[in-house]
Design a protein around this motif. Structure first.
Motif, PDB file in Angstrom:
ATOM      1  N   SER A  10      -6.891  14.348  -5.940  1.00 58.59           N
ATOM      2  CA  SER A  10      -6.035  14.221  -4.752  1.00 58.59           C
ATOM      3  C   SER A  10      -5.816  15.545  -4.039  1.00 58.59           C
ATOM      4  CB  SER A  10      -4.667  13.626  -5.142  1.00 58.59           C
ATOM      5  OG  SER A  10      -4.797  12.258  -5.454  1.00 58.59           O
ATOM      6  N   THR A  32      -3.450   6.748  -1.677  1.00 58.45           N
ATOM      7  CA  THR A  32      -3.030   5.829  -2.738  1.00 58.45           C
ATOM      8  C   THR A  32      -3.973   4.637  -2.814  1.00 58.45           C
ATOM      9  OG1 THR A  32      -0.703   6.463  -2.489  1.00 58.45           O
ATOM     10  CG2 THR A  32      -1.145   4.358  -3.558  1.00 58.45           C
ATOM     11  N   SER A  35      -7.355   5.644  -4.325  1.00 59.68           N
ATOM     12  CA  SER A  35      -7.320   6.018  -5.743  1.00 59.68           C
ATOM     13  C   SER A  35      -7.148   4.815  -6.662  1.00 59.68           C
ATOM     14  CB  SER A  35      -6.165   7.000  -5.996  1.00 59.68           C
ATOM     15  OG  SER A  35      -6.290   8.153  -5.203  1.00 59.68           O
ATOM     16  N   CYS A  36      -6.664   3.708  -6.116  1.00 59.59           N
ATOM     17  CA  CYS A  36      -6.240   2.584  -6.952  1.00 59.59           C
ATOM     18  C   CYS A  36      -7.383   1.980  -7.765  1.00 59.59           C
ATOM     19  CB  CYS A  36      -5.582   1.514  -6.085  1.00 59.59           C
ATOM     20  SG  CYS A  36      -4.820   0.189  -7.034  1.00 59.59           S
ATOM     21  N   TYR A  39      -7.799   3.621 -11.055  1.00 58.60           N
ATOM     22  CA  TYR A  39      -6.759   3.258 -12.011  1.00 58.60           C
ATOM     23  C   TYR A  39      -7.050   1.899 -12.645  1.00 58.60           C
ATOM     24  CZ  TYR A  39      -4.039   6.838  -9.507  1.00 58.60           C
ATOM     25  OH  TYR A  39      -3.614   7.994  -8.933  1.00 58.60           O
ATOM     26  N   GLY A  68       7.623   1.519  -7.851  1.00 57.78           N
ATOM     27  CA  GLY A  68       6.604   1.618  -6.810  1.00 57.78           C
ATOM     28  C   GLY A  68       7.097   1.104  -5.473  1.00 57.78           C
ATOM     29  N   ASN A 141       1.487   9.928  -4.624  1.00 54.49           N
ATOM     30  CA  ASN A 141       0.679   9.516  -5.774  1.00 54.49           C
ATOM     31  C   ASN A 141       0.172  10.673  -6.631  1.00 54.49           C
ATOM     32  OD1 ASN A 141      -2.237   8.300  -6.852  1.00 54.49           O
ATOM     33  ND2 ASN A 141      -0.578   6.800  -6.792  1.00 54.49           N
ATOM     34  N   SER A 171       0.031   3.507 -13.346  1.00 53.76           N
ATOM     35  CA  SER A 171      -0.509   3.959 -12.058  1.00 53.76           C
ATOM     36  C   SER A 171      -1.045   2.792 -11.243  1.00 53.76           C
ATOM     37  CB  SER A 171      -1.622   4.987 -12.296  1.00 53.76           C
ATOM     38  OG  SER A 171      -1.135   6.121 -12.969  1.00 53.76           O
ATOM     39  N   SER A 172      -1.709   1.840 -11.909  1.00 53.27           N
ATOM     40  CA  SER A 172      -2.249   0.669 -11.206  1.00 53.27           C
ATOM     41  C   SER A 172      -1.137  -0.175 -10.612  1.00 53.27           C
ATOM     42  CB  SER A 172      -3.078  -0.193 -12.173  1.00 53.27           C
ATOM     43  OG  SER A 172      -4.179   0.518 -12.676  1.00 53.27           O
ATOM     44  N   SER A 175       0.622   1.660  -7.721  1.00 59.02           N
ATOM     45  CA  SER A 175      -0.251   1.750  -6.552  1.00 59.02           C
ATOM     46  C   SER A 175      -0.415   0.403  -5.857  1.00 59.02           C
ATOM     47  CB  SER A 175      -1.625   2.300  -6.959  1.00 59.02           C
ATOM     48  OG  SER A 175      -1.512   3.606  -7.466  1.00 59.02           O
ATOM     49  N   ILE A 179       0.661  -0.231  -2.125  1.00 59.28           N
ATOM     50  CA  ILE A 179      -0.363  -0.584  -1.146  1.00 59.28           C
ATOM     51  C   ILE A 179       0.027  -1.842  -0.375  1.00 59.28           C
ATOM     52  CG2 ILE A 179      -2.752  -1.419  -0.914  1.00 59.28           C
ATOM     53  CD1 ILE A 179      -3.430   0.495  -3.269  1.00 59.28           C
TER      54      ILE A 179
END
Length: 242
Positions: A10, A32, A35-36, A39, A68, A141, A171-172, A175, A179
């Motif tokens: 990032s 974000t 990147s998902c 994850y 989140g 993130n 993280s998943s 995110s 999102i």
């Protein structure tokens, strides 16, 4: 490739989105989104380790969802100019986590081994810590995985594969719900985001073939150098040029 080998991708993708003209809040949301996928695929790879702790996962996922949503909502409420001023501080925080995260995790593992959180008060404090971490993740993130590992060390986890699996699940979850809010608000820059997403997928695939040949310390040193240069640039840009 950096994300797959040593983390810290990032520090390149987020500034890159800013440099090509994506507004700060949109760049953060887009990063974000991009990147998902990493994850999700990573969490799937650790599905065996996750199944071994399936009783603890519903609460962790619920807290991650709440955090989140809250973090993403706070980001969307923030004026663009104020978030722009916060960027260098957020980057500085993330790079410090990247540099000192491993030592922090080792210290917390030792502390957790000596102080078992058996009381209801300790359990409540761990829930609040995780909530704060996931709020940060929904808001910004970068560095989320490192903080999540620190939380897991404090919670008494010791198996690194289990910790990585739960970290990626956190993280998943953070995110995905962030999102969803970003899509509803229309802040994701889809063209640029898809390009970064494709780069993330290709980089992860390439890194799988080259990661054993590259010294991790060398890669981490490169990430730290880039992170420091980007952070200094944004302090200069925000506070001296503006």
């Amino acid at each position: 490739m950096l994300n797959s080998i040593a983390g810290g991708g990032s520090f390149i993708t987020f500034p890159a989105l800013l440099f090509v003209g994506v507004p700060p809040i949109s760049a953060n949301a887009t990063n974000t989104f991009a990147s998902c996928s990493g994850y999700l695929s990573g969490a799937y790879a650790f599905r065996k380790e996750l199944r071994e702790h399936k009783k603890a996962l519903p609460l962790i996922m619920l807290i991650s969802l709440l955090g989140g949503v809250t973090g993403a909502w706070l980001l969307l409420q923030m004026p663009e100019s104020l978030f722009r001023e916060a960027i260098p501080w957020l980057l500085l925080f993330a790079i410090l986590l990247f540099v000192f995260g491993e030592k922090l995790n080792q210290s917390l593992r030792q502390y957790a081994g000596a102080h078992k959180y058996a009381s209801s008060f300790g359990h409540l404090m761990l829930i609040l810590v995780l909530l704060g971490i996931t709020i940060y993740g929904g808001f910004f993130n970068a560095g989320l995985g490192i903080i999540a590992l620190s939380y897991l060390a404090l919670a008494g986890y010791t198996n690194i594969n289990t910790m990585n699996g739960i970290k990626l699940l956190i993280s998943s979850t953070v995110s995905l719900v962030a999102i969803a809010l970003f899509i509803a608000d229309g802040v994701i820059a889809w063209y640029e985001g898809v390009l970064v997403l494709v780069g993330t997928l290709c980089g992860g695939y390439i890194a799988a073939h080259f990661s054993r040949k590259l010294p991790q310390q060398l890669v981490r040193g490169f990430v730290v150098l880039i992170g420091n240069l980007v952070t200094v640039y944004y302090f200069y840009d925000v506070y001296l040029v503006s």
